[in-house]
Design a protein around this motif. Structure first.
Motif, PDB file in Angstrom:
ATOM      1  N   ASN A   1       0.808  -1.214   0.000  1.00  0.00           N
ATOM      2  CA  ASN A   1       0.000   0.000   0.000  1.00  0.00           C
ATOM      3  C   ASN A   1       0.842   1.264   0.000  1.00  0.00           C
ATOM      4  N   SER A   2       2.026   1.199   0.645  1.00  0.00           N
ATOM      5  CA  SER A   2       2.878   2.383   0.731  1.00  0.00           C
ATOM      6  C   SER A   2       4.298   1.964   1.048  1.00  0.00           C
ATOM      7  N   PHE A   3       5.246   2.624   0.413  1.00  0.00           N
ATOM      8  CA  PHE A   3       6.652   2.533   0.795  1.00  0.00           C
ATOM      9  C   PHE A   3       7.224   3.926   0.638  1.00  0.00           C
ATOM     10  N   LYS A   4       7.599   4.530   1.755  1.00  0.00           N
ATOM     11  CA  LYS A   4       7.912   5.958   1.758  1.00  0.00           C
ATOM     12  C   LYS A   4       9.277   6.213   2.395  1.00  0.00           C
ATOM     13  N   SER A   5       9.999   7.143   1.808  1.00  0.00           N
ATOM     14  CA  SER A   5      11.272   7.592   2.356  1.00  0.00           C
ATOM     15  C   SER A   5      11.024   8.565   3.505  1.00  0.00           C
ATOM     16  N   LYS A   6      11.644   8.312   4.644  1.00  0.00           N
ATOM     17  CA  LYS A   6      11.525   9.240   5.764  1.00  0.00           C
ATOM     18  C   LYS A   6      12.504  10.410   5.611  1.00  0.00           C
ATOM     19  N   LYS A   7      13.485  10.218   4.749  1.00  0.00           N
ATOM     20  CA  LYS A   7      14.448  11.291   4.493  1.00  0.00           C
ATOM     21  C   LYS A   7      13.814  12.412   3.674  1.00  0.00           C
ATOM     22  N   THR A   8      13.079  12.062   2.646  1.00  0.00           N
ATOM     23  CA  THR A   8      12.506  13.058   1.738  1.00  0.00           C
ATOM     24  C   THR A   8      10.988  13.127   1.793  1.00  0.00           C
ATOM     25  N   GLY A   9      10.342  12.109   2.385  1.00  0.00           N
ATOM     26  CA  GLY A   9       8.884  12.061   2.392  1.00  0.00           C
ATOM     27  C   GLY A   9       8.284  11.564   1.092  1.00  0.00           C
ATOM     28  N   PHE A  10       9.119  11.124   0.151  1.00  0.00           N
ATOM     29  CA  PHE A  10       8.604  10.702  -1.148  1.00  0.00           C
ATOM     30  C   PHE A  10       7.928   9.341  -1.036  1.00  0.00           C
ATOM     31  N   GLU A  11       6.757   9.223  -1.650  1.00  0.00           N
ATOM     32  CA  GLU A  11       6.007   7.964  -1.723  1.00  0.00           C
ATOM     33  C   GLU A  11       6.338   7.267  -3.033  1.00  0.00           C
ATOM     34  N   PHE A  12       6.819   6.032  -2.946  1.00  0.00           N
ATOM     35  CA  PHE A  12       7.235   5.302  -4.135  1.00  0.00           C
ATOM     36  C   PHE A  12       6.100   4.513  -4.782  1.00  0.00           C
ATOM     37  N   ILE A  13       5.055   4.192  -4.021  1.00  0.00           N
ATOM     38  CA  ILE A  13       4.005   3.303  -4.501  1.00  0.00           C
ATOM     39  C   ILE A  13       2.776   4.101  -4.941  1.00  0.00           C
ATOM     40  N   TRP A  14       2.241   3.724  -6.085  1.00  0.00           N
ATOM     41  CA  TRP A  14       1.036   4.349  -6.629  1.00  0.00           C
ATOM     42  C   TRP A  14      -0.096   4.292  -5.600  1.00  0.00           C
ATOM     43  N   GLU A  15      -0.874   5.362  -5.509  1.00  0.00           N
ATOM     44  CA  GLU A  15      -1.903   5.485  -4.479  1.00  0.00           C
ATOM     45  C   GLU A  15      -3.123   4.610  -4.719  1.00  0.00           C
ATOM     46  N   GLY A  16      -3.322   4.106  -5.934  1.00  0.00           N
ATOM     47  CA  GLY A  16      -4.459   3.255  -6.213  1.00  0.00           C
ATOM     48  C   GLY A  16      -5.752   4.016  -6.410  1.00  0.00           C
ATOM     49  N   ASN A  17      -5.719   5.098  -7.158  1.00  0.00           N
ATOM     50  CA  ASN A  17      -6.907   5.897  -7.463  1.00  0.00           C
ATOM     51  C   ASN A  17      -7.850   5.077  -8.341  1.00  0.00           C
ATOM     52  N   THR A  18      -9.028   4.734  -7.816  1.00  0.00           N
ATOM     53  CA  THR A  18      -9.941   3.858  -8.553  1.00  0.00           C
ATOM     54  C   THR A  18     -10.516   4.508  -9.803  1.00  0.00           C
ATOM     55  N   ASP A  19     -10.420   5.833  -9.921  1.00  0.00           N
ATOM     56  CA  ASP A  19     -10.853   6.497 -11.146  1.00  0.00           C
ATOM     57  C   ASP A  19      -9.902   6.198 -12.302  1.00  0.00           C
ATOM     58  N   ILE A  20      -8.685   5.753 -11.971  1.00  0.00           N
ATOM     59  CA  ILE A  20      -7.681   5.444 -12.991  1.00  0.00           C
ATOM     60  C   ILE A  20      -7.406   3.944 -13.043  1.00  0.00           C
ATOM     61  N   TRP A  21      -7.001   3.393 -11.899  1.00  0.00           N
ATOM     62  CA  TRP A  21      -6.763   1.952 -11.760  1.00  0.00           C
ATOM     63  C   TRP A  21      -6.899   1.598 -10.295  1.00  0.00           C
ATOM     64  N   TYR A  22      -7.622   0.524 -10.008  1.00  0.00           N
ATOM     65  CA  TYR A  22      -7.926   0.149  -8.632  1.00  0.00           C
ATOM     66  C   TYR A  22      -6.712  -0.363  -7.875  1.00  0.00           C
ATOM     67  N   GLY A  23      -5.724  -0.912  -8.573  1.00  0.00           N
ATOM     68  CA  GLY A  23      -4.660  -1.662  -7.916  1.00  0.00           C
ATOM     69  C   GLY A  23      -3.491  -0.815  -7.469  1.00  0.00           C
ATOM     70  N   GLN A  24      -2.624  -1.462  -6.699  1.00  0.00           N
ATOM     71  CA  GLN A  24      -1.344  -0.879  -6.304  1.00  0.00           C
ATOM     72  C   GLN A  24      -0.210  -1.885  -6.490  1.00  0.00           C
ATOM     73  N   SER A  25      -0.445  -3.118  -6.077  1.00  0.00           N
ATOM     74  CA  SER A  25       0.579  -4.163  -6.220  1.00  0.00           C
ATOM     75  C   SER A  25      -0.059  -5.535  -6.042  1.00  0.00           C
ATOM     76  N   PRO A  26      -0.988  -5.914  -6.918  1.00  0.00           N
ATOM     77  CA  PRO A  26      -1.664  -7.198  -6.751  1.00  0.00           C
ATOM     78  C   PRO A  26      -0.723  -8.386  -6.962  1.00  0.00           C
ATOM     79  N   ILE A  27      -1.063  -9.490  -6.304  1.00  0.00           N
ATOM     80  CA  ILE A  27      -0.322 -10.740  -6.428  1.00  0.00           C
ATOM     81  C   ILE A  27      -1.077 -11.661  -7.384  1.00  0.00           C
ATOM     82  N   LEU A  28      -0.377 -12.212  -8.364  1.00  0.00           N
ATOM     83  CA  LEU A  28      -0.989 -13.013  -9.412  1.00  0.00           C
ATOM     84  C   LEU A  28      -0.672 -14.492  -9.164  1.00  0.00           C
ATOM     85  N   PHE A  29      -1.714 -15.267  -8.820  1.00  0.00           N
ATOM     86  CA  PHE A  29      -1.546 -16.682  -8.503  1.00  0.00           C
ATOM     87  C   PHE A  29      -2.904 -17.356  -8.548  1.00  0.00           C
ATOM     88  N   PRO A  30      -3.029 -18.544  -9.107  1.00  0.00           N
ATOM     89  CA  PRO A  30      -2.018 -19.405  -9.735  1.00  0.00           C
ATOM     90  C   PRO A  30      -1.939 -19.233 -11.252  1.00  0.00           C
TER      91      PRO A  30
END
Length: 283
Positions: A22-51
Protein backbone atom coordinates in the motif's frame (compact mmCIF):
# COMPACT_ATOMS: atom_id res chain seq x y z
CA UNK A 1 -7.02 -3.48 7.65
CA UNK A 2 -3.61 -2.00 6.89
CA UNK A 3 -0.44 -3.04 8.73
CA UNK A 4 2.41 -0.55 9.20
CA UNK A 5 6.06 -0.73 10.18
CA UNK A 6 8.93 1.74 9.95
CA UNK A 7 12.58 2.17 10.77
CA UNK A 8 14.84 5.21 10.65
CA UNK A 9 14.89 5.27 6.83
CA UNK A 10 11.57 4.02 5.47
CA UNK A 11 7.95 3.35 6.34
CA UNK A 12 5.96 0.42 4.92
CA UNK A 13 2.24 -0.30 4.75
CA UNK A 14 0.55 -3.49 3.50
CA UNK A 15 -3.15 -4.21 3.12
CA UNK A 16 -4.64 -7.31 4.67
CA UNK A 17 -6.70 -7.73 1.49
CA UNK A 18 -4.52 -9.44 -1.06
CA UNK A 19 -1.35 -8.74 0.97
CA UNK A 20 -1.10 -5.76 -1.35
CA UNK A 21 1.71 -3.26 -0.91
CA UNK A 22 0.00 0.00 0.00
CA UNK A 23 2.88 2.38 0.73
CA UNK A 24 6.65 2.53 0.80
CA UNK A 25 7.91 5.96 1.76
CA UNK A 26 11.27 7.59 2.36
CA UNK A 27 11.52 9.24 5.76
CA UNK A 28 14.45 11.29 4.49
CA UNK A 29 12.51 13.06 1.74
CA UNK A 30 8.88 12.06 2.39
CA UNK A 31 8.60 10.70 -1.15
CA UNK A 32 6.01 7.96 -1.72
CA UNK A 33 7.23 5.30 -4.13
CA UNK A 34 4.01 3.30 -4.50
CA UNK A 35 1.04 4.35 -6.63
CA UNK A 36 -1.90 5.49 -4.48
CA UNK A 37 -4.46 3.26 -6.21
CA UNK A 38 -6.91 5.90 -7.46
CA UNK A 39 -9.94 3.86 -8.55
CA UNK A 40 -10.85 6.50 -11.15
CA UNK A 41 -7.68 5.44 -12.99
CA UNK A 42 -6.76 1.95 -11.76
CA UNK A 43 -7.93 0.15 -8.63
CA UNK A 44 -4.66 -1.66 -7.92
CA UNK A 45 -1.34 -0.88 -6.30
CA UNK A 46 0.58 -4.16 -6.22
CA UNK A 47 -1.66 -7.20 -6.75
CA UNK A 48 -0.32 -10.74 -6.43
CA UNK A 49 -0.99 -13.01 -9.41
CA UNK A 50 -1.55 -16.68 -8.50
CA UNK A 51 -2.02 -19.40 -9.73
CA UNK A 52 -2.37 -17.82 -13.19
CA UNK A 53 -1.20 -14.62 -14.84
CA UNK A 54 -3.56 -12.65 -17.03
CA UNK A 55 -6.63 -14.28 -18.52
CA UNK A 56 -7.45 -17.85 -19.47
CA UNK A 57 -9.17 -18.50 -22.78
CA UNK A 58 -12.90 -18.26 -21.96
CA UNK A 59 -11.77 -17.97 -18.30
CA UNK A 60 -11.57 -21.77 -18.22
CA UNK A 61 -8.97 -24.52 -18.01
CA UNK A 62 -8.94 -28.30 -17.77
CA UNK A 63 -7.07 -30.39 -15.23
CA UNK A 64 -7.13 -34.18 -15.03
CA UNK A 65 -10.19 -34.28 -17.27
CA UNK A 66 -12.21 -31.75 -15.24
CA UNK A 67 -13.08 -28.19 -16.33
CA UNK A 68 -12.64 -25.24 -13.97
CA UNK A 69 -13.37 -21.52 -14.20
CA UNK A 70 -10.89 -18.98 -12.85
CA UNK A 71 -10.91 -15.16 -13.05
CA UNK A 72 -8.15 -12.99 -14.48
CA UNK A 73 -4.93 -13.07 -12.44
CA UNK A 74 -6.14 -15.91 -10.24
CA UNK A 75 -7.69 -16.31 -6.82
CA UNK A 76 -5.63 -14.56 -4.11
CA UNK A 77 -5.59 -10.85 -4.92
CA UNK A 78 -9.15 -10.16 -3.75
CA UNK A 79 -9.06 -12.29 -0.60
CA UNK A 80 -7.56 -11.45 2.81
CA UNK A 81 -4.23 -12.73 4.01
CA UNK A 82 -3.45 -13.41 7.67
CA UNK A 83 -0.57 -11.64 9.40
CA UNK A 84 1.69 -14.29 10.93
CA UNK A 85 4.79 -12.27 11.91
CA UNK A 86 5.67 -8.64 12.50
CA UNK A 87 9.02 -7.08 13.48
CA UNK A 88 10.53 -3.61 13.14
CA UNK A 89 11.63 -4.46 9.61
CA UNK A 90 9.30 -7.24 8.42
CA UNK A 91 5.68 -8.13 7.82
CA UNK A 92 4.76 -11.71 6.92
CA UNK A 93 1.37 -12.90 5.67
CA UNK A 94 -0.23 -16.18 4.65
CA UNK A 95 -3.21 -17.23 2.56
CA UNK A 96 -4.25 -20.87 2.28
CA UNK A 97 -6.75 -22.82 0.23
CA UNK A 98 -10.34 -22.95 1.44
CA UNK A 99 -13.68 -24.37 0.38
CA UNK A 100 -14.19 -21.66 -2.23
CA UNK A 101 -10.68 -21.73 -3.69
CA UNK A 102 -10.88 -25.49 -4.21
CA UNK A 103 -13.80 -24.97 -6.58
CA UNK A 104 -11.57 -22.86 -8.86
CA UNK A 105 -8.17 -24.41 -8.15
CA UNK A 106 -8.31 -27.96 -6.76
CA UNK A 107 -5.08 -27.89 -4.77
CA UNK A 108 -4.21 -27.39 -1.12
CA UNK A 109 -1.61 -24.64 -0.84
CA UNK A 110 -0.08 -21.94 1.32
CA UNK A 111 1.06 -18.66 -0.17
CA UNK A 112 3.41 -16.83 2.20
CA UNK A 113 4.43 -13.22 1.50
CA UNK A 114 7.21 -11.46 3.39
CA UNK A 115 7.93 -7.74 3.11
CA UNK A 116 11.30 -6.66 4.50
CA UNK A 117 12.70 -3.15 4.85
CA UNK A 118 16.38 -3.38 3.95
CA UNK A 119 19.25 -0.97 4.48
CA UNK A 120 18.56 0.71 1.15
CA UNK A 121 15.06 -0.31 0.13
CA UNK A 122 12.54 -3.13 0.16
CA UNK A 123 12.62 -6.89 -0.47
CA UNK A 124 9.48 -8.92 -1.17
CA UNK A 125 9.53 -12.73 -1.11
CA UNK A 126 6.59 -14.93 -2.09
CA UNK A 127 6.70 -18.61 -1.17
CA UNK A 128 4.29 -21.15 -2.67
CA UNK A 129 3.84 -24.33 -0.63
CA UNK A 130 2.38 -27.50 -2.18
CA UNK A 131 0.41 -29.30 0.55
CA UNK A 132 -0.71 -32.11 -1.75
CA UNK A 133 0.59 -35.62 -2.39
CA UNK A 134 0.73 -34.82 -6.12
CA UNK A 135 2.44 -32.31 -8.40
CA UNK A 136 0.84 -28.85 -8.27
CA UNK A 137 0.71 -26.74 -11.44
CA UNK A 138 0.79 -22.96 -11.16
CA UNK A 139 2.15 -19.66 -12.41
CA UNK A 140 3.15 -16.67 -10.33
CA UNK A 141 3.54 -12.95 -10.87
CA UNK A 142 4.01 -9.65 -9.05
CA UNK A 143 2.48 -6.35 -10.20
CA UNK A 144 3.89 -3.39 -8.19
CA UNK A 145 3.09 0.13 -9.40
CA UNK A 146 5.61 2.92 -8.85
CA UNK A 147 4.91 6.63 -8.90
CA UNK A 148 6.48 8.42 -11.86
CA UNK A 149 5.83 11.16 -14.38
CA UNK A 150 5.42 11.11 -18.12
CA UNK A 151 8.92 11.62 -19.51
CA UNK A 152 10.62 9.53 -16.82
CA UNK A 153 12.39 6.47 -18.15
CA UNK A 154 13.27 2.87 -17.39
CA UNK A 155 16.94 2.03 -17.75
CA UNK A 156 17.69 -1.67 -18.27
CA UNK A 157 20.92 -2.96 -16.72
CA UNK A 158 21.99 -4.30 -20.14
CA UNK A 159 21.66 -2.97 -23.67
CA UNK A 160 18.54 -4.60 -25.11
CA UNK A 161 16.85 -5.14 -28.46
CA UNK A 162 13.32 -5.98 -27.42
CA UNK A 163 10.20 -7.38 -29.02
CA UNK A 164 6.94 -7.30 -27.11
CA UNK A 165 4.00 -9.64 -27.19
CA UNK A 166 0.54 -8.10 -27.00
CA UNK A 167 -2.89 -9.03 -25.72
CA UNK A 168 -6.15 -8.24 -27.50
CA UNK A 169 -9.31 -6.62 -26.09
CA UNK A 170 -10.15 -9.93 -24.37
CA UNK A 171 -6.71 -10.06 -22.70
CA UNK A 172 -5.68 -13.06 -24.81
CA UNK A 173 -2.21 -13.21 -26.39
CA UNK A 174 -2.01 -12.70 -30.12
CA UNK A 175 0.64 -14.35 -32.27
CA UNK A 176 2.41 -11.25 -33.63
CA UNK A 177 5.34 -9.62 -31.84
CA UNK A 178 6.18 -5.92 -32.08
CA UNK A 179 9.44 -3.95 -31.75
CA UNK A 180 9.93 -1.84 -28.62
CA UNK A 181 11.18 1.70 -29.12
CA UNK A 182 14.16 1.44 -26.78
CA UNK A 183 17.28 3.59 -27.05
CA UNK A 184 20.07 1.19 -26.12
CA UNK A 185 18.92 0.41 -22.61
CA UNK A 186 16.57 3.38 -22.09
CA UNK A 187 12.79 3.08 -22.41
CA UNK A 188 11.01 6.42 -22.06
CA UNK A 189 7.54 6.48 -20.49
CA UNK A 190 5.32 8.44 -22.89
CA UNK A 191 1.59 9.15 -22.91
CA UNK A 192 1.13 6.60 -25.68
CA UNK A 193 3.54 3.85 -24.63
CA UNK A 194 0.70 1.67 -23.30
CA UNK A 195 -2.01 2.51 -25.84
CA UNK A 196 -1.97 -1.16 -26.90
CA UNK A 197 -1.85 -2.36 -23.28
CA UNK A 198 1.13 -3.95 -21.52
CA UNK A 199 4.55 -4.66 -22.91
CA UNK A 200 5.13 -8.40 -22.41
CA UNK A 201 8.84 -9.05 -22.67
CA UNK A 202 11.02 -12.14 -22.79
CA UNK A 203 14.53 -12.96 -23.98
CA UNK A 204 16.08 -9.96 -22.25
CA UNK A 205 19.51 -10.04 -20.63
CA UNK A 206 18.87 -7.58 -17.81
CA UNK A 207 18.32 -8.57 -14.18
CA UNK A 208 17.57 -5.03 -13.05
CA UNK A 209 15.65 -1.98 -14.26
CA UNK A 210 16.10 1.51 -12.84
CA UNK A 211 13.29 4.07 -12.81
CA UNK A 212 14.90 7.47 -13.44
CA UNK A 213 13.99 11.04 -14.34
CA UNK A 214 15.55 13.99 -16.10
CA UNK A 215 14.02 16.27 -13.46
CA UNK A 216 15.57 14.86 -10.26
CA UNK A 217 18.27 12.46 -9.04
CA UNK A 218 16.01 9.92 -7.35
CA UNK A 219 16.50 6.34 -8.60
CA UNK A 220 14.45 3.22 -7.92
CA UNK A 221 16.44 0.15 -8.95
CA UNK A 222 14.18 -2.89 -9.41
CA UNK A 223 15.96 -6.26 -9.20
CA UNK A 224 14.27 -9.38 -10.56
CA UNK A 225 14.97 -12.82 -11.99
CA UNK A 226 11.92 -13.89 -13.98
CA UNK A 227 11.62 -15.32 -17.51
CA UNK A 228 8.97 -12.77 -18.51
CA UNK A 229 8.43 -9.15 -17.60
CA UNK A 230 5.31 -7.05 -17.91
CA UNK A 231 5.55 -3.26 -18.07
CA UNK A 232 2.25 -1.41 -17.94
CA UNK A 233 0.18 1.58 -16.89
CA UNK A 234 -3.08 3.13 -17.89
CA UNK A 235 -2.07 5.42 -20.77
CA UNK A 236 -0.92 8.78 -19.43
CA UNK A 237 -1.23 7.78 -15.75
CA UNK A 238 1.49 8.89 -13.28
CA UNK A 239 2.75 5.42 -12.41
CA UNK A 240 4.41 2.43 -14.04
CA UNK A 241 4.05 -1.25 -13.15
CA UNK A 242 7.18 -3.39 -13.33
CA UNK A 243 5.93 -6.97 -13.25
CA UNK A 244 8.14 -10.06 -12.94
CA UNK A 245 6.19 -13.01 -14.32
CA UNK A 246 6.68 -16.75 -14.09
CA UNK A 247 3.90 -17.48 -16.58
CA UNK A 248 1.75 -15.57 -19.05
CA UNK A 249 -1.77 -15.10 -20.47
CA UNK A 250 -3.37 -17.78 -22.63
CA UNK A 251 -3.29 -17.54 -26.39
CA UNK A 252 -5.97 -18.95 -28.72
CA UNK A 253 -4.39 -22.40 -28.81
CA UNK A 254 -6.69 -24.28 -26.45
CA UNK A 255 -4.81 -26.75 -24.22
CA UNK A 256 -6.21 -30.05 -23.04
CA UNK A 257 -4.71 -29.66 -19.57
CA UNK A 258 -3.29 -26.95 -17.31
CA UNK A 259 0.02 -28.81 -17.31
CA UNK A 260 0.40 -27.88 -21.01
CA UNK A 261 -0.07 -24.15 -20.49
CA UNK A 262 2.86 -21.93 -21.50
CA UNK A 263 4.94 -20.86 -18.52
CA UNK A 264 3.26 -23.24 -16.09
CA UNK A 265 5.46 -24.57 -13.30
CA UNK A 266 5.48 -27.94 -11.56
CA UNK A 267 5.88 -28.05 -7.79
CA UNK A 268 6.53 -31.56 -6.41
CA UNK A 269 4.43 -32.89 -3.53
CA UNK A 270 5.01 -31.23 -0.14
CA UNK A 271 7.69 -28.91 -1.54
CA UNK A 272 7.86 -25.12 -1.81
CA UNK A 273 9.23 -22.52 -4.21
CA UNK A 274 10.08 -18.87 -3.56
CA UNK A 275 10.02 -15.81 -5.82
CA UNK A 276 11.67 -12.50 -4.97
CA UNK A 277 11.82 -8.97 -6.22
CA UNK A 278 13.46 -6.05 -4.47
CA UNK A 279 14.12 -2.36 -4.88
CA UNK A 280 17.14 -0.25 -4.00
CA UNK A 281 16.51 3.45 -3.40
CA UNK A 282 18.98 6.21 -4.18
CA UNK A 283 17.97 9.79 -3.29
Amino acid sequence: MIYNIENKDFSLSVKEMGAELNSFKSKKTGFEFIWEGNTDIWYGQSPILFPIIGRLLDDKYRLNGEEYTMPKHGIVRKKPFKLIDKTENTLKFIQSDDENSLKEYPYHFDLIVEFKITDNGLSVTHTVVNKNDCVMYFSFGAHPAFNCEIGDYLEFSEKEELLTERIDHDSILIEEKFPVNIDGNKLTITKNLFDDDALILSGYKSKAISLKSNNHNRVVKFNFDSPLLGIWAKPGAPYVCIEPWWGVNDNYDKKDDLSQKRGIMELPPLEEKSFNWNIEICE
